[in-house]
Design an enzyme around this catalytic site. Sequence first.
Site: not given
Ligand code: NAD
Ligand code: MG
Length: 357
Positions: A120, A142, A184, A226, A236, A240, A244, A247, A251, A264
């Site tokens: 929890r 999030k 972003e 942010k 949100e 917030r 987007n 987006h 999307h 993305h």
């Molecule tokens: P990701 O986590 O898939 O990373 C991208 C790639 O880079 C992966 O293959 C990873 O293993 C690799 N990688 C990571 N760090 C590295 C490094 N230092 N050197 C070499 N390779 C490295 O993608 P991302 O763009 O970081 O995140 C996307 C995700 O984030 C999505 O699932 C999205 O839904 C989520 N997201 C969440 C929020 C939120 O508010 N929680 C906001 C935006 C995006």
């Molecule tokens: Mg985004």
Amino acid sequence: MQTLKVELANRSYPIHIGRHLLSDASLILPHLKRKHVAIVTNTTVAPLYLDQLSSSLKAEGVTVIQIILPDGEAYKNSETLNIIYDALLQNRCERSTTLIALGGGVIGDLTGYAAATYLRGVPFIQVPTTLLSQVDSSVGGKTGINHPLGKNMIGAFYQPQLVLADIDTLQTLPPREFSAGVAEVIKYGLIRDADFFDWLETNMTSLMQLDEQVLSYAIYHSCQNKADVVAKDEHEQGERALLNLGHTFGHAIENAMGYGVWLHGEAVAAGTVMAADLSQRMGWLSDHDVTRIKSSFEGANLPIKPPSLGVEKYLDLMSLDKKVENGKIRLILQQGIGKSVITSDYDAEKLKETLAV
Ligand code: NAD
Ligand code: MG
């Protein structure tokens, strides 16, 4: 090192931004309830950075459990979540164990959700290693996983104790992933910070060369923007949603092209150009500002030309994404650089012109 605080009453937490942070256990120790942590990472990031982080903690007498997951968005699901729960239970992790997410947004979202739900709720720390996760996903609380019927459909708002954004980790990030993160960064300037957008225009070349000072400044100001938005509207209900920008169009592009074909951030760049195009058609944004927006994305090696999907397909996919108000999709549009609005008060015919690319 620079530090910024996310102000959320008793859930406030610091974000440290700088170099050599992974090997500085003194930043983490004050946030641990007990010298017992589980680091969650993936098969790509582990060989690069796990040892650095683990050994600095072990040197301070911290017990470190390592959980190494497969890499990829496809693994952001309940099966992988169970791998985390299994490891935590097998290692008798308690409420005082801290989970540390070491990786990009996928690892951050999965680990944050595991932390929100294991026993929890246990404390967690974000160590984001992609630009996107340093400027976006690690800030704001999030967390969650994907469901076969939809992305990010299962989750919780759950704030970390601390975020450590070590800019050295970006040296190994593939350039395409770096650019996706810059989309972003540009977004924050466009929605609410015209000075930051001006600064980005001047400094884009140095940012793309990973200049230390420029990178730190960009990450700090992105997180600040942010954090300000999240502090005003954590769950949100209003503002917030400005985050987007681009987006809803984006999307639709990601979905139509097949997830992962466009990153993305790439879809957000082209989507933001579409939002700018509609804003310009509405007379809210000058031609000059549209050109500035396109040039900034081009400077980050991001696409500015959306794919030709046809108007109907765009409309279909966009209404899947967002709530419809008076028969119209609510969009984030521009009323100048640094000023975005959430509105359904645009001309539907002009939207069709924008979509007829
Ligand atoms: P990701 O986590 O898939 O990373 C991208 C790639 O880079 C992966 O293959 C990873 O293993 C690799 N990688 C990571 N760090 C590295 C490094 N230092 N050197 C070499 N390779 C490295 O993608 P991302 O763009 O970081 O995140 C996307 C995700 O984030 C999505 O699932 C999205 O839904 C989520 N997201 C969440 C929020 C939120 O508010 N929680 C906001 C935006 C995006
Ligand atoms: Mg985004």
